[in-house]
Design a protein around this motif. Sequence first.
Motif, PDB file in Angstrom:
ATOM      1  N   ASN A 183      -4.676 -59.379  17.612  1.00 56.73           N
ATOM      2  CA  ASN A 183      -4.177 -60.719  17.916  1.00 56.73           C
ATOM      3  C   ASN A 183      -4.838 -61.777  17.042  1.00 56.73           C
ATOM      4  OD1 ASN A 183      -2.305 -60.006  19.891  1.00 56.73           O
ATOM      5  ND2 ASN A 183      -3.834 -60.012  21.506  1.00 56.73           N
ATOM      6  N   LEU A 184      -6.132 -61.599  16.738  1.00 53.95           N
ATOM      7  CA  LEU A 184      -6.810 -62.526  15.834  1.00 53.95           C
ATOM      8  C   LEU A 184      -6.227 -62.400  14.434  1.00 53.95           C
ATOM      9  CD1 LEU A 184      -8.989 -64.613  15.209  1.00 53.95           C
ATOM     10  CD2 LEU A 184     -10.598 -62.717  14.852  1.00 53.95           C
ATOM     11  N   ASN A 185      -5.961 -61.162  13.994  1.00 54.04           N
ATOM     12  CA  ASN A 185      -5.315 -60.962  12.697  1.00 54.04           C
ATOM     13  C   ASN A 185      -3.971 -61.674  12.645  1.00 54.04           C
ATOM     14  OD1 ASN A 185      -7.305 -59.408  11.511  1.00 54.04           O
ATOM     15  ND2 ASN A 185      -6.383 -57.458  12.038  1.00 54.04           N
ATOM     16  N   ALA A 186      -3.208 -61.555  13.736  1.00 60.10           N
ATOM     17  CA  ALA A 186      -1.893 -62.189  13.785  1.00 60.10           C
ATOM     18  C   ALA A 186      -2.020 -63.713  13.690  1.00 60.10           C
ATOM     19  CB  ALA A 186      -1.173 -61.791  15.068  1.00 60.10           C
ATOM     20  N   TYR A 187      -3.029 -64.253  14.376  1.00 63.42           N
ATOM     21  CA  TYR A 187      -3.252 -65.703  14.314  1.00 63.42           C
ATOM     22  C   TYR A 187      -3.593 -66.142  12.894  1.00 63.42           C
ATOM     23  CZ  TYR A 187      -5.946 -70.028  14.471  1.00 63.42           C
ATOM     24  OH  TYR A 187      -6.442 -71.282  14.204  1.00 63.42           O
TER      25      TYR A 187
END
Length: 203
Positions: A183-187
């Motif tokens: 999810n951090l990568n996606a952000y």
Amino acid sequence: MAGGALLLSACGTAAVSGDAVSPTRTSSIVCAERGQLAASGSSAQQNAMKHWMRAYQEACPGVEIRYVPIGSGGGVAQFMRGATVIGGTDSPLKAEEIERSRDVCRGGRAIDLPMVGGPIAIGYNVSGVRELVLDAPTLAKIFDSEITVWNAPEIQRLNPGTKLPATAISAVHRSDESGTTQNLNAYLAGAAPEEWPYPEAKA
């Protein structure tokens, strides 16, 4: 701060052993009369899982539920090999994983159930600095080792008037597969695509 949805991946058939089910007298929960349910996965949703399990087991004392917080990647892996009937994950299963799940979900397939949202925060430890502003491009450069010291111009520009030390930044992250990492990568990929051209992977 970024946010992520926490999900349960489970078989789309009855998961608890025991054929008989009945509503309890004190709630609208439909209970299995007996059985054991093994689950594992995301540590981020451990507290929510504890609350739900306690509520269900109070209403349905014949059922034993166990959730092991081993991380999103580990939870999905255990679910996909049939070791558990629920995998707690911060990201939905891929299409090929859902198709493969037919081998472990008798007469059905895996389904993703969005259950709760959770924030993703970046912690820092900088001597003498109580408040620090970091935007997505700067965070991306830090995690990509392009910004390596706390008094880098990019950080100083976001924090005017703050005395930042010339000490090295030691970025720390999960070593195992993590849905929170995904999810951090996606952000970062969405908010700073030029600085973070990486896939939205769990690790």
